[in-house]
Structures are given as C-alpha cells and as structure tokens.
Design an enzyme around this catalytic site. Structure first.
Site, short mmCIF file in Angstrom:
data_model
loop_
_atom_site.label_atom_id
_atom_site.label_comp_id
_atom_site.label_asym_id
_atom_site.label_seq_id
_atom_site.Cartn_x
_atom_site.Cartn_y
_atom_site.Cartn_z
N ASN A 129 0.81 -1.22 0.00
CA ASN A 129 0.00 0.00 0.00
C ASN A 129 0.84 1.27 0.00
O ASN A 129 0.37 2.34 0.37
CB ASN A 129 -0.97 0.00 1.19
N ARG A 178 3.94 7.46 11.26
CA ARG A 178 3.46 7.00 12.55
C ARG A 178 3.28 8.22 13.45
O ARG A 178 4.13 9.11 13.49
CB ARG A 178 4.42 5.99 13.18
N GLN A 229 -3.61 3.99 18.70
CA GLN A 229 -4.69 3.82 17.75
C GLN A 229 -5.60 2.68 18.20
O GLN A 229 -5.07 1.60 18.48
CB GLN A 229 -4.14 3.55 16.34
N HIS A 258 -6.27 6.97 9.98
CA HIS A 258 -5.40 5.92 9.43
C HIS A 258 -6.09 5.10 8.34
O HIS A 258 -6.27 3.89 8.47
CB HIS A 258 -4.83 5.00 10.51
#
Length: 399
Positions: free
Chosen positions: A147, A285, A314, A333
């Site tokens: 990705n 991050r 998260q 995200h």
C-alpha cells in the site's frame, strides 16, 4: 493444528457492504521498483471488496479451515479483558493491521508462549515490540510495498488540502455559505514551494515523483542516499539530517518508520527551527511527532497546518488533542487501506501463510524479524528496541 488470531477494524456502521461503488479495480502485478505484487497460489475473495474489516476476514477463513486450523477474528484488542488477550494463551499466529494495531507488547508476548509469527496486513510493524520478538524467536513479517502508492497518493492529497485551504472551503459550502474571503484567507499556491520528505524509501520517493510536476523544489533526508541518477532526474537536494532540511522547507512530509531513533523526533525544539507557517504531513506514525508540541505549534502559528493519517495510540482517545487543534486535516489511518490496497495486502497475507504452512521461505522483503535478528525490510528500516510503550491508552477509546 494452528490457532490464528486476526485483529481487524469494525465493519461500517451501516453494515458490511452489499454492493460497491465500482465493479472492479486495476490489477497491479509489479511495483515501481520491480518487486512483484503478492503471488499466493489462490485467493478466496474478489479484489475490490471490503477485506480489512471483521466480516471480510482478509478472505482467509475458507483456506485456513480447509487445512484444519482455527481462525479467530476480532476487533476487540485493547485492555486486559479484550478478546485478543483472552485468546493469546494458545495462539501461534497473530495477524494485525497498522490501522487497528494489536499492540504486541513484551507483556502480551509473555502471555503467548506458543506465538511464532506476528504478521502485519500492511506495512509498518512498530506495534510489535521487536526486541521482545527477537528475544522470543518470533518471526515478524509485513507485506512490503502493498500500500505504499496508496499512502503516497494520500500525502499529495493532504498537501494540497492544507496549502489550498480545501477543508474549510468545503465546510462553507456544506453550511450553505459563499464565503470567498474566508476561504482564501489561508490559501496559497503550492508552486514554487520548498517541499521535503523525511525518508525517501518506497513511499517517500513515490511522493517526490508525484510532486515534481507541481514545479516545487524537492528536498529529502535519509540514511540511505538515493542514486545520483535519481537525484538528477527529480532535481533532489539531499540533506544529511532532518534539522538541516526542515529549516528550508515550506512543506515537510514524514515517511520514515517508527523506532526508538525516530520516536518524538518532531518536538518543540525541532518545530522551532522550521520556517514560520510551514506545513507538516505525517502518514508514517503518530509517535514520530510529539503530540502536544504539534498542537502548541498550530495554536501559536509556528505551523500553518498539520495533516496526519496516523495517531498514537490507535484508535485515538476521544480527548486526543489532534481531534480539536486548529488548522488540521486529520484522517483515521485510512491512507493504506483503500479497497485497492486491501486486495494486495490480503493476497500478501495469504502468500505468507502458504509459505509458513508449507515450510517454504517467506520473501526476504517481507521479513522484519527472523531467527532472533532484524532481517529483510526490518534490517533496512528499523533499529532494535521497542516503540509500543504507552499503547495501553488506546483502551480509553470507546467506539
């Protein structure tokens, strides 16, 4: 037989999709650097469908149960009484996503004596205590490059959204207004700006390539310098460290892994050395940035905008300051989990599991930790240590 725990995010609030906006997605067979896309022997899903949520199960159930294995799929991952913690004691494989990370801390690893493989459905395995994984001979792997372009596209979108003040302008339309002056009071052209990336790996380099047509001046810093022909092709300016680069940039995009060397890199001191009014884009991050320092810089005007797709922990607690700070463009995200990306990382997980159960080597570019040492992409991108500390704060978030 093997017990596999798969931690995925919840289904859409209105239910698992019964139909999709598009009938098909393009098939990507080879990535820009020549690496082939995942090549499992077969798949049990239709590319373009929702695979990353609990009902999608990464398309794994039929395959795993046909081999006699047990698959547990859950989104309940935080706190001592979570489903993840209840199932860890006899699990041999844990599959998680960066978007909804199952934080495999040293404490959790100690509760999982049978754990042999921690597999990331995506890229970025900092939610695993890599030091503990090495000490316990746990293989850590991720689906490298699956990705990367998805995230690079998201970065370009976020840069333009901030610089052109798109989000507030859209909100005026939704409110029924026609407030042109309010919209353009913080809107600028990207053309001619100095744009730099912290790290120019697969994602960072893809961002630079996509930005070149905007006639910006491109900068980068990375411990692995690009070949001279790439620097000449993109007219790149290399900087030996982050500080020297951010001093000259109008836009900084963060594309480096999280590990102890990069944790809280963007703190009050570094932010003070940036141009007043610069923008930061962080799809790497959340913990690379000091949470409160970013909010302070936006409130003071040192930063004109911050757009991020990543948080720590998260999911983010409801009182996380990045939800309410001014001039932000935060997303939860999602950059790397488009339906297109899901097809690739689900296929990559299937490929790794086929190798695992058939006793074949996992691709070197997928390996993060192997045989007690950093390996493959891990040896290139990470350093020894643990970046999971503080992840228990995720338990404060109640969807």
């Amino acid at each position: 037989m093997t017990k596999i725990i798969c931690v995925l995010y919840d289904d859409p609030i209105d239910g698992y999709p019964k139909s999709y906006a598009r009938d098909a997605i393009p098939e990507i067979k080879v990535y820009p650097d020549g690496q082939s896309a995942p090549t499992p022997k077969s798949i049990d899903f239709i590319p373009g469908q929702m695979l990353g949520s609990v009902s999608g199960e990464l398309g794994l159930r039929r395959y795993l149960e046909s081999l006699g294995h047990t698959l547990v799929v859950t989104s309940d991952k935080d706190g001592e009484n979570s489903r993840l913690d209840q199932e860890l004691h006899d699990a041999e494989i844990v599959i998680s996503q960066p978007f909804w990370p199952a934080y495999l801390t040293a404490e959790r690893i100690a509760k999982a004596p049978k754990l042999k493989l921690a597999l990331t459905a995506g890229i970025g395995s900092d939610h695993v205590d890599l030091q503990a994984a090495m000490a316990n001979n746990i293989t850590v792997a991720e689906i490298t490059y699956c990705n990367s372009i998805s995230v690079a596209e998201h970065v370009v979108m976020m840069i333009l959204s901030l610089v052109r003040n798109y989000i507030p302008s859209y909100q005026w339309v939704v409110k029924g207004g026609w407030n042109i002056a309010d919209c353009v009071a913080r809107s600028y052209d990207l053309e001619g700006m100095e744009v730099g990336t912290v790290a120019a790996g697969r994602i960072g380099l893809a961002v630079l390539r996509r930005l070149k047509p905007f006639d910006v001046k491109l900068h980068y810093t990375d411990r692995h310098r690009q070949p001279s022909d790439v620097e000449q092709e993109l007219n790149l300016i290399w900087h030996p460290d982050v500080e020297s680069m951010v001093r000259v940039c109008d836009v900084v995009t963060i594309n480096c892994p999280l590990h102890p060397e990069t944790e809280h890199m963007f703190d009050d001191a570094l932010l003070a050395k940036m141009k007043r009014g610069a923008y930061i884009i962080n799809t790497a991050r959340g913990k690379i940035c000091d949470r409160d320092a970013i909010a302070r810089a936006l409130e003071s005007g040192q930063l004109s905008g911050y757009a991020g797709d990543v948080w720590f922990p998260q999911p983010a607690p409801k009182d996380h300051p990045w939800r309410s700070m001014p001039h932000h463009g935060m997303t939860p995200h999602i950059a790397g989990t488009s339906l297109s990306a899901q097809a690739r990382y689900a296929a990559g997980v299937r490929e790794v599991l086929e190798c695992w159960f058939e006793g074949r080597p996992i691709r070197n570019e997928y390996l993060v930790v192997n045989a007690g040492k950093l390996a493959g992409v891990g040896a290139h991108s990470y350093s020894e240590g643990n970046a999971t500390g503080g992840s228990e704060e995720a338990a404060k978030f109640k969807p």
